[in-house]
Enzyme design. Structure first.
Site, PDB file in Angstrom:
ATOM      1  N   GLU A   1       0.824  -1.283  -0.049  1.00  0.00           N
ATOM      2  CA  GLU A   1      -0.096  -0.101   0.065  1.00  0.00           C
ATOM      3  C   GLU A   1       0.920   1.281   0.040  1.00  0.00           C
ATOM      4  OE1 GLU A   1      -3.016  -0.264  -0.603  1.00  0.00           O
ATOM      5  OE2 GLU A   1      -3.283  -2.080  -0.011  1.00  0.00           O
TER       6      GLU A   1
ATOM      7  N   ASP B   1     -20.478   5.192   9.216  1.00  0.00           N
ATOM      8  CA  ASP B   1     -21.027   4.941   7.795  1.00  0.00           C
ATOM      9  C   ASP B   1     -21.028   3.520   7.729  1.00  0.00           C
ATOM     10  OD1 ASP B   1     -22.338   5.739   5.452  1.00  0.00           O
ATOM     11  OD2 ASP B   1     -20.525   5.338   4.536  1.00  0.00           O
TER      12      ASP B   1
ATOM     13  N   ASP C   1     -25.240   6.446  10.165  1.00  0.00           N
ATOM     14  CA  ASP C   1     -26.087   6.747   8.797  1.00  0.00           C
ATOM     15  C   ASP C   1     -27.306   6.598   8.975  1.00  0.00           C
ATOM     16  OD1 ASP C   1     -27.058   6.782   6.436  1.00  0.00           O
ATOM     17  OD2 ASP C   1     -25.724   5.338   5.334  1.00  0.00           O
TER      18      ASP C   1
ATOM     19  N   HIS D   1     -16.741   7.113   2.263  1.00  0.00           N
ATOM     20  CA  HIS D   1     -17.391   6.316   3.469  1.00  0.00           C
ATOM     21  C   HIS D   1     -16.738   7.159   4.895  1.00  0.00           C
ATOM     22  CE1 HIS D   1     -18.444   3.525   0.473  1.00  0.00           C
ATOM     23  NE2 HIS D   1     -16.899   3.480   0.159  1.00  0.00           N
TER      24      HIS D   1
ATOM     25  N   ASP E   1     -18.190  10.723   4.367  1.00  0.00           N
ATOM     26  CA  ASP E   1     -19.872  10.709   5.244  1.00  0.00           C
ATOM     27  C   ASP E   1     -19.768  10.769   6.399  1.00  0.00           C
ATOM     28  OD1 ASP E   1     -20.592  11.237   2.634  1.00  0.00           O
ATOM     29  OD2 ASP E   1     -21.302   9.102   2.341  1.00  0.00           O
TER      30      ASP E   1
END
Length: 418
Positions: free
Chosen positions: A137, A264, A319, A395, A398
């Site tokens: 990564e 979320d 959410d 994600h 939010d």
């Protein structure tokens, strides 16, 4: 082919196609950007174990930006490779410290995070040479200077015929990343820079392939997550941020600071996320200090993870599209979780609120950094930007909006009470 007493495995059948050049290259840098399910991490894991078995002088250092992410990624992937090569009896895998030992010789695979630089620069091995480095990564490394320091740690005299090698694997979310210019725009015989995607992975199931077919409906996402091409980043929603190490306890002591947690929900294709922030209402600053970001989480998994992180008692706004999940979480441990407010234009209003703050992101929040680097305004069919963000890389974005609702003091906005 690998032979060890009773074990004989035929590598081409295990590794599969698409990585011949990668497997044979002996230059300093092997750099692979690829889509999801492109076999890049699996192939690299098989290569690590194969080299350990074939050469008694080789030791590997495996690095990610944040140490805590290694156990469930690279460490787990290498254990898979050991099993796949039928070499379980020859390797010892330990979690304290996190390392893998090749029992016949004592060679090591060591794991480190760049969040503790001293542990990276002071590594020695008892057998052979530390001549291999895998940065998984690598997109998480926003600082090229940090990579240079890491690169310099792989040095020293080697026996004749051996060589040092640095391997970088990553998903190419942004064409603005230093990795592109450093490796993919360069012309050097010392660099192998390749792009792979799911089409070279013959081990995918029919259901896996269906997911990529569905992804084609979102051309922007398919380009990066499907084909492994660079993400074209234009029109970032948030440019009011910086990455910086900070002392959470010191920030918490400020009288003008309040905590802010947002959640979320996801499951198979999308992660469930938890945004963990501190908001200085006077200085107008948001400090992002921790995160949860994981796919396939059940409600029980979420409770266990949030509790393990130490945030079970925090006030969390989640959410509102998942009222049953929120009710379950509240009943079984996250007693202060509540539904976030949603309504007409709530996304744009939430973004506007956050744009009034400066966002300071701790380097360990690697998923938040990836999202905020890639969260852009959407475009219409004429390629013109519109006043609506893309439905991607959102994600944690939010979750941050939900967390910040408490700080929206506009007239007529209903704030939740506890």
């Amino acid at each position: 082919m690998i032979r060890l007493r009773t074990n004989t495995v035929y590598l081409p059948d295990i590794v599969g196609k698409g990585y011949g050049d990668f497997w044979r290259f002996k230059g300093r840098y092997k750099v692979v950007k690829g889509s999801r399910a492109s076999k890049k991490s699996s192939t690299q894991s098989l290569k690590v174990i194969t080299e350990i078995v074939e050469n008694p002088h080789i030791n590997w250092l495996v690095v990610r930006k944040v140490e805590r992410t290694l156990r469930d990624s690279c460490f787990a992937q290498l254990k898979w490779a050991i099993r796949r090569l039928q070499l379980d009896r020859y390797f010892k895998c330990s979690t304290s410290p996190l390392e893998i030992t090749y029992i016949p010789t004592g060679q090591k695979i060591l794991f480190r995070g760049l969040d503790d630089p001293l542990k990276v620069t002071s590594i020695t091995v008892d057998v052979g040479s530390l001549c291999r480095l895998w940065v998984e990564e690598a997109f998480e490394l926003t600082s090229e200077e940090a990579f240079d320091r890491l690169d310099e740690s792989i040095r020293g005299r080697l026996p004749e015929g051996m060589y040092h090698q640095v391997v970088l694997t990553f998903n190419p979310w942004s064409d603005k990343h230093w990795l592109k210019k450093r490796f993919f725009d360069a012309d050097s015989p010392n660099i192998l820079a390749i792009t792979t995607n799911y089409l070279c992975n013959e081990f995918l199931s029919e259901s896996d392939l269906i997911l990529f077919e569905e992804m084609k409906k979102n051309p922007r996402r398919y380009r990066t997550a499907g084909l492994g091409e660079w993400g074209i980043v234009e029109g970032l929603v948030f440019d009011n941020w910086e990455e910086r190490v900070f002392d959470v306890e010191e920030i918490t002591k400020r009288p003008s600071v309040k905590s802010a947690f947002g959640m979320d929900f996801g499951y198979v294709n999308d992660p469930s996320t938890l945004f963990c922030g501190l908001v200085d209402t006077v200085a107008r600053e948001i400090y992002v200090f921790d995160e949860m970001y994981q796919k396939g989480m059940s409600n029980e998994d979420i409770i266990e993870k949030v509790t393990e992180m130490g945030y079970a008692k925090e006030r969390i706004r989640a959410d509102s599209a998942e009222p049953k999940s929120i009710a379950y979480l509240r009943k079984h441990g996250l007693r202060n979780i509540r539904s976030a407010k949603k309504g007409p234009d709530s996304i744009r209003a939430g973004i506007s609120l956050i744009q009034d703050y400066k966002i300071i992101i701790h380097p360990r929040c690697v998923n938040f950094l990836t999202e905020i680097n890639s969260y852009t305004w959407d475009k219409d069919k004429f390629d013109n930007m519109i006043n609506k963000p893309i439905d991607d890389f959102n994600h944690l974005m939010d979750a941050m909006r939900y967390a910040m609702e408490e700080f929206d003091g506009r007239k007529g906005v209903r704030l939740m009470t506890y």
